[in-house]
Design an enzyme around this catalytic site. Structure first.
Site, short mmCIF file in Angstrom:
data_model
loop_
_atom_site.label_atom_id
_atom_site.label_comp_id
_atom_site.label_asym_id
_atom_site.label_seq_id
_atom_site.Cartn_x
_atom_site.Cartn_y
_atom_site.Cartn_z
N GLY A 15 -3.23 16.18 36.95
CA GLY A 15 -4.01 16.55 35.78
C GLY A 15 -3.34 16.11 34.49
N LEU A 17 -2.02 17.78 31.87
CA LEU A 17 -0.74 18.42 31.55
C LEU A 17 0.31 18.09 32.60
CD1 LEU A 17 1.07 20.27 29.89
CD2 LEU A 17 0.09 22.23 31.11
N ILE A 41 -2.90 24.43 46.89
CA ILE A 41 -2.39 25.76 46.52
C ILE A 41 -3.22 26.90 47.12
CG2 ILE A 41 -1.35 24.94 44.37
CD1 ILE A 41 -3.79 26.33 42.91
N THR A 66 -10.76 24.04 36.26
CA THR A 66 -10.99 24.05 34.81
C THR A 66 -12.40 23.63 34.40
OG1 THR A 66 -10.12 21.79 34.65
CG2 THR A 66 -8.56 23.59 34.30
N ASP A 106 -7.03 30.35 26.29
CA ASP A 106 -7.65 31.20 25.27
C ASP A 106 -8.91 31.89 25.79
OD1 ASP A 106 -8.46 28.32 25.13
OD2 ASP A 106 -10.00 29.10 23.80
N TYR A 129 -14.67 31.32 34.44
CA TYR A 129 -13.39 30.64 34.24
C TYR A 129 -12.36 31.59 33.61
CZ TYR A 129 -9.97 27.56 32.00
OH TYR A 129 -8.81 26.98 31.55
N TRP A 154 -7.56 24.20 23.62
CA TRP A 154 -8.06 22.91 23.13
C TRP A 154 -7.08 21.77 23.47
CZ3 TRP A 154 -10.86 23.27 17.74
CH2 TRP A 154 -11.80 24.33 17.78
#
Length: 289
Positions: A15, A17, A41, A66, A106, A129, A154
């Site tokens: 992904g 990140l 996982i 996500t 968030d 989510y 974001w």
């Protein structure tokens, strides 16, 4: 051994990140890159055998479901990945003595606030989510005594799909784009977030953190900055959330206060506009189809 490298495993390494993390070049860190192909996982036995075999010092758990809108009609899979998958990983981290860092969002808040959400504020997710990510937070903290939970917002970077990449793509083929102006938050560059996570897992300051680039903007203002800093002439037209209905409601206010990060002696992430400017200077535009 004094010269032994810190072994940090990254789940979801395919992904945006995860790729940013494992591409960091840090002299005393050895990255263990676990994509979905290398580790499912949601398979408890696989989680156990993987950590027993590789013996990381820390796990940065970036794997997640996500697809915010899709989760509304696929709650079972979202829960399996975001909650149960996190539980399995946290349990095995505890059993093997590894630190465990869970990347959250968030969306655990309702977005109805008017002041930055602090780490101790009560979550109130409004989407599948958000609910499954909050459950993942609880699993991490309950199952591993050396857990960090890092909420961010974001997120964009050089890998995968994100708002900045979408705007740049649209800007090459459109003279103007419509972007919502009634949702406010803080953009986060994956490079800055990755550096913070790597710094965090070196410590024993466990618990919940908020980490986004500093400063706030609306999506409309974010888009304006993207086009301005990239030298595009594309015009941005502001619109309301109501004009773009989605299956999952978007938070109107997503600003995360970062009091604990500062209290623990970490440097705040740089202003979002500075981060965006650096990112755009290094961005390689994909070829047009």
């Amino acid at each position: 051994m004094a010269d032994r490298k810190l072994r940090i495993a990254v789940t979801g390494a395919g992904g945006q990140l995860g790729r940013e993390l494992t591409n960091l070049r840090i002299e005393d860190v050895e990255w263990l890159s676990w994509t979905r192909r290398e580790l499912d996982i949601t398979d408890e036995a696989q989680c156990r055998s993987k950590l027993a075999e590789e013996k990381p010092d820390a796990v940065i758990h970036a794997a997640a479901y996500t697809a915010v809108d899709q989760a509304e009609s696929d709650a079972e899979t979202a829960y399996l990945v975001n909650a149960l998958g996190t539980r399995y990983m946290a349990e095995v981290a505890e059993a093997t003595g590894a630190k465990f860092c869970y990347v959250s969002t968030d969306y655990v808040f309702d977005g109805k606030g008017t002041a930055p959400y602090q780490e101790e504020d009560a979550p109130n997710p409004q989407t599948v989510y958000g609910r499954t990510k909050l459950e993942g937070e609880r699993m991490a903290l309950a199952q591993c005594s050396k857990s960090f939970v890092v909420r961010t917002s974001w997120v964009y970077g050089g890998y995968g799909s994100n708002f900045v990449a979408t705007m740049l793509r649209l800007g090459r083929t459109h003279e103007q784009v419509k972007v919502v102006d009634d949702q406010v938050g803080s953009p986060t560059y994956t490079l800055d977030l990755a550096r913070f996570l790597t710094e965090l897992v070196r410590t024993e300051h466990y618990g919940i953190y908020h980490a986004s680039n500093t400063g706030t903007c609306s999506w409309y203002e974010f888009a304006q900055a993207i086009f301005e800093l990239s030298g595009s002439g594309t015009k941005v037209i502001p619109c309301t959330t109501a004009e773009f209905p989605r299956p999952a409601p978007r938070p109107a206010y997503s600003v995360l206060g970062q009091e604990r990060l500062l209290r623990m002696g970490f440097e705040p992430l740089r202003p979002w506009r500075s981060a965006l400017e650096e990112f755009l200077a290094s961005y390689n535009f994909p070829a047009l189809p």
